[in-house]
Design an enzyme around this catalytic site. Sequence first.
Site, PDB file in Angstrom:
ATOM      1  N   LYS A  44      36.157  36.630  39.610  1.00 17.25           N
ATOM      2  CA  LYS A  44      36.187  37.950  39.221  1.00 17.25           C
ATOM      3  C   LYS A  44      35.487  38.665  40.352  1.00 17.25           C
ATOM      4  O   LYS A  44      35.477  38.121  41.307  1.00 17.25           O
ATOM      5  CB  LYS A  44      34.602  37.877  38.530  1.00 17.25           C
ATOM      6  CG  LYS A  44      34.156  38.966  38.163  1.00 17.25           C
ATOM      7  CD  LYS A  44      35.119  39.874  37.266  1.00 17.25           C
ATOM      8  CE  LYS A  44      34.633  41.419  37.055  1.00 17.25           C
ATOM      9  NZ  LYS A  44      35.886  42.204  36.429  1.00 17.25           N
ATOM     10  N   GLY A  71      34.531  47.909  34.141  1.00 16.46           N
ATOM     11  CA  GLY A  71      33.912  48.067  35.697  1.00 16.46           C
ATOM     12  C   GLY A  71      33.752  47.984  36.558  1.00 16.46           C
ATOM     13  O   GLY A  71      32.725  47.982  37.324  1.00 16.46           O
ATOM     14  N   LEU A  72      34.655  46.663  37.010  1.00 14.00           N
ATOM     15  CA  LEU A  72      34.046  45.611  37.936  1.00 14.00           C
ATOM     16  C   LEU A  72      32.521  45.571  38.552  1.00 14.00           C
ATOM     17  O   LEU A  72      32.028  45.307  39.194  1.00 14.00           O
ATOM     18  CB  LEU A  72      34.212  46.431  39.124  1.00 14.00           C
ATOM     19  CG  LEU A  72      36.067  46.862  39.745  1.00 14.00           C
ATOM     20  CD1 LEU A  72      35.907  47.167  40.586  1.00 14.00           C
ATOM     21  CD2 LEU A  72      36.552  45.203  39.725  1.00 14.00           C
ATOM     22  N   ASN A  98      38.788  37.335  44.155  1.00 15.17           N
ATOM     23  CA  ASN A  98      39.529  38.581  44.726  1.00 15.17           C
ATOM     24  C   ASN A  98      38.640  39.574  44.476  1.00 15.17           C
ATOM     25  O   ASN A  98      37.240  39.714  44.815  1.00 15.17           O
ATOM     26  CB  ASN A  98      39.354  38.934  42.283  1.00 15.17           C
ATOM     27  CG  ASN A  98      39.871  40.049  42.415  1.00 15.17           C
ATOM     28  OD1 ASN A  98      39.459  41.071  42.319  1.00 15.17           O
ATOM     29  ND2 ASN A  98      41.535  40.384  42.085  1.00 15.17           N
ATOM     30  N   CYS A 129      40.975  50.002  42.074  1.00 10.04           N
ATOM     31  CA  CYS A 129      39.691  50.830  42.475  1.00 10.04           C
ATOM     32  C   CYS A 129      40.267  51.827  43.133  1.00 10.04           C
ATOM     33  O   CYS A 129      40.491  52.579  44.170  1.00 10.04           O
ATOM     34  CB  CYS A 129      38.771  49.730  43.733  1.00 10.04           C
ATOM     35  SG  CYS A 129      38.898  47.965  43.780  1.00 10.04           S
ATOM     36  N   LYS A 164      47.561  42.831  45.299  1.00  8.77           N
ATOM     37  CA  LYS A 164      47.472  42.555  43.489  1.00  8.77           C
ATOM     38  C   LYS A 164      47.486  44.427  43.662  1.00  8.77           C
ATOM     39  O   LYS A 164      46.893  44.403  43.235  1.00  8.77           O
ATOM     40  CB  LYS A 164      46.517  42.299  43.136  1.00  8.77           C
ATOM     41  CG  LYS A 164      46.456  41.963  41.162  1.00  8.77           C
ATOM     42  CD  LYS A 164      45.382  41.706  40.930  1.00  8.77           C
ATOM     43  CE  LYS A 164      45.329  41.293  39.323  1.00  8.77           C
ATOM     44  NZ  LYS A 164      43.804  40.776  38.465  1.00  8.77           N
ATOM     45  N   GLY A 242      50.828  38.532  33.850  1.00 11.70           N
ATOM     46  CA  GLY A 242      50.468  39.265  32.438  1.00 11.70           C
ATOM     47  C   GLY A 242      51.122  39.493  31.155  1.00 11.70           C
ATOM     48  O   GLY A 242      52.244  39.007  31.553  1.00 11.70           O
ATOM     49  N   GLY A 264      45.177  34.868  32.482  1.00  8.56           N
ATOM     50  CA  GLY A 264      44.328  35.621  32.083  1.00  8.56           C
ATOM     51  C   GLY A 264      43.957  35.926  30.797  1.00  8.56           C
ATOM     52  O   GLY A 264      43.229  35.056  30.340  1.00  8.56           O
TER      53      GLY A 264
HETATM   54  C1  FMN Z   1      38.212  41.623  31.054  1.00 11.87           C
HETATM   55  C2  FMN Z   1      39.123  41.276  31.661  1.00 11.87           C
HETATM   56  C3  FMN Z   1      38.517  41.390  33.241  1.00 11.87           C
HETATM   57  C4  FMN Z   1      39.673  41.702  34.471  1.00 11.87           C
HETATM   58  N1  FMN Z   1      39.155  41.628  35.241  1.00 11.87           N
HETATM   59  C5  FMN Z   1      39.407  41.904  36.506  1.00 11.87           C
HETATM   60  C6  FMN Z   1      38.858  42.155  38.537  1.00 11.87           C
HETATM   61  O1  FMN Z   1      37.369  41.704  38.284  1.00 11.87           O
HETATM   62  N2  FMN Z   1      40.047  42.420  39.094  1.00 11.87           N
HETATM   63  C7  FMN Z   1      41.076  42.594  39.128  1.00 11.87           C
HETATM   64  O2  FMN Z   1      41.653  42.462  40.535  1.00 11.87           O
HETATM   65  N3  FMN Z   1      41.855  42.040  37.625  1.00 11.87           N
HETATM   66  C8  FMN Z   1      40.978  41.780  36.916  1.00 11.87           C
HETATM   67  N4  FMN Z   1      41.094  41.732  35.277  1.00 11.87           N
HETATM   68  C9  FMN Z   1      43.326  41.883  35.371  1.00 11.87           C
HETATM   69  C10 FMN Z   1      43.522  40.838  35.455  1.00 11.87           C
HETATM   70  O3  FMN Z   1      43.985  39.434  36.098  1.00 11.87           O
HETATM   71  C11 FMN Z   1      45.045  40.262  35.052  1.00 11.87           C
HETATM   72  O4  FMN Z   1      45.773  41.317  35.562  1.00 11.87           O
HETATM   73  C12 FMN Z   1      45.432  41.397  33.277  1.00 11.87           C
HETATM   74  O5  FMN Z   1      44.381  40.796  33.037  1.00 11.87           O
HETATM   75  C13 FMN Z   1      47.192  40.614  32.666  1.00 11.87           C
HETATM   76  O6  FMN Z   1      46.643  39.588  32.472  1.00 11.87           O
HETATM   77  P1  FMN Z   1      46.497  39.071  31.360  1.00 11.87           P
HETATM   78  O7  FMN Z   1      47.680  39.396  30.687  1.00 11.87           O
HETATM   79  O8  FMN Z   1      48.217  37.289  31.699  1.00 11.87           O
HETATM   80  O9  FMN Z   1      45.555  38.797  31.183  1.00 11.87           O
HETATM   81  C14 FMN Z   1      40.558  41.441  34.531  1.00 11.87           C
HETATM   82  C15 FMN Z   1      41.640  41.150  33.212  1.00 11.87           C
HETATM   83  C16 FMN Z   1      40.516  41.532  31.995  1.00 11.87           C
HETATM   84  C17 FMN Z   1      41.350  41.400  30.458  1.00 11.87           C
END
Ligand code: FMN
Length: 302
Positions: A44, A71-72, A98, A129, A164, A242, A264
């Site tokens: 995270k 919101g991080l 990350n 961000c 990223k 993705g 993810g």
């Molecule tokens: C609940 C949630 C929290 C996420 N938090 C972050 C994060 O803190 N930092 C980040 O770079 N991406 C974050 N992402 C993006 C994921 O790492 C990923 O890029 C995105 O979900 C696409 O992949 P997926 O379709 O397999 O989920 C988050 C995604 C989700 C669903």
Amino acid sequence: MDITVRIGNKTLKNPVGVASGTFGYGQEYAPFLDINNLGAIYTKAITPEVREGNPTPRIVETPGGMLNAIGLANVGLDNFISQKLPFLKKYQGATIVNVAGRSEEDYCQVVERLNGFEEVWGYEINISCPNVKCGGISFGTDPVLVESLVGQLRKRTQKPLIIKLTPNVTDITITAKAAVSGGADALSCINTLKGMLIDTKSKKPVLSNVTGGLSGPAILPVGIALTYQVAKAVDIPIVGLGGIMTANDAIQYLLAGASAVQIGTANFVDPTITEQVLEGIINYMKQEKLEKIEDFHQFLLA
Ligand SMILES: Cc1cc2nc3c(=O)[nH]c(=O)nc-3n(C[C@H](O)[C@H](O)[C@H](O)COP(=O)(O)O)c2cc1C
């Protein structure tokens, strides 16, 4: 058969990792799968300070995926070091932190502080961000900011720097090339797409933040297309993600030019999905007589 992946000066033992924000810091998932089988845990996001994140509701299901505006929210740098790193240290795969922040200094602070910890394999830089100094525009949409940020981080670490990329731009190859110019070792492709849902009863947005990031199967074709575009534009490894829900989805990313993948949203559906994806990739390599991960790239990118 060789399933290792070289990024910068280090090697991942296999190409399958878990995406940031969907696996916490590993602890919550440990009862469900052998996390030692993962090539990498992308943590995270970590910011210098503790963050509560956005008010709820901050997650909603969508057709073919989900929207989030977390919101991080995160434990902050100090707590990460004292409470999370000791657990991650025990695991055999790569811990890739990350990193997020509001300014270049925020990112630099996190990277500098974690450099001394051997258990931190490398960094994934979340450039989605908003940059306070530039009036809240996202770092990731401005190639000048991307190159400058990556350049600053490059000066501060020898560990792999994976940038990223956000899909919320007109031409992703511009930000991809900017990251390469700054000194990136690899690129993660892609972060979430901006989306919004409206509650027709209250006539208000479902998420308190109004918009959120779309993830899950709905974005698979977008991620594959952008991975392919980026792979044709740059010469450094790409980590594709993705919408990966199956081994076949992951294989498509590898064929499009990725050298590794992240899972993810699928972790929320089936916490053991990563094991199935890795097994599927290995079976496909045997069946198609592919000796190493780069062999995937000879079909579409040659
Ligand atoms: C609940 C949630 C929290 C996420 N938090 C972050 C994060 O803190 N930092 C980040 O770079 N991406 C974050 N992402 C993006 C994921 O790492 C990923 O890029 C995105 O979900 C696409 O992949 P997926 O379709 O397999 O989920 C988050 C995604 C989700 C669903």
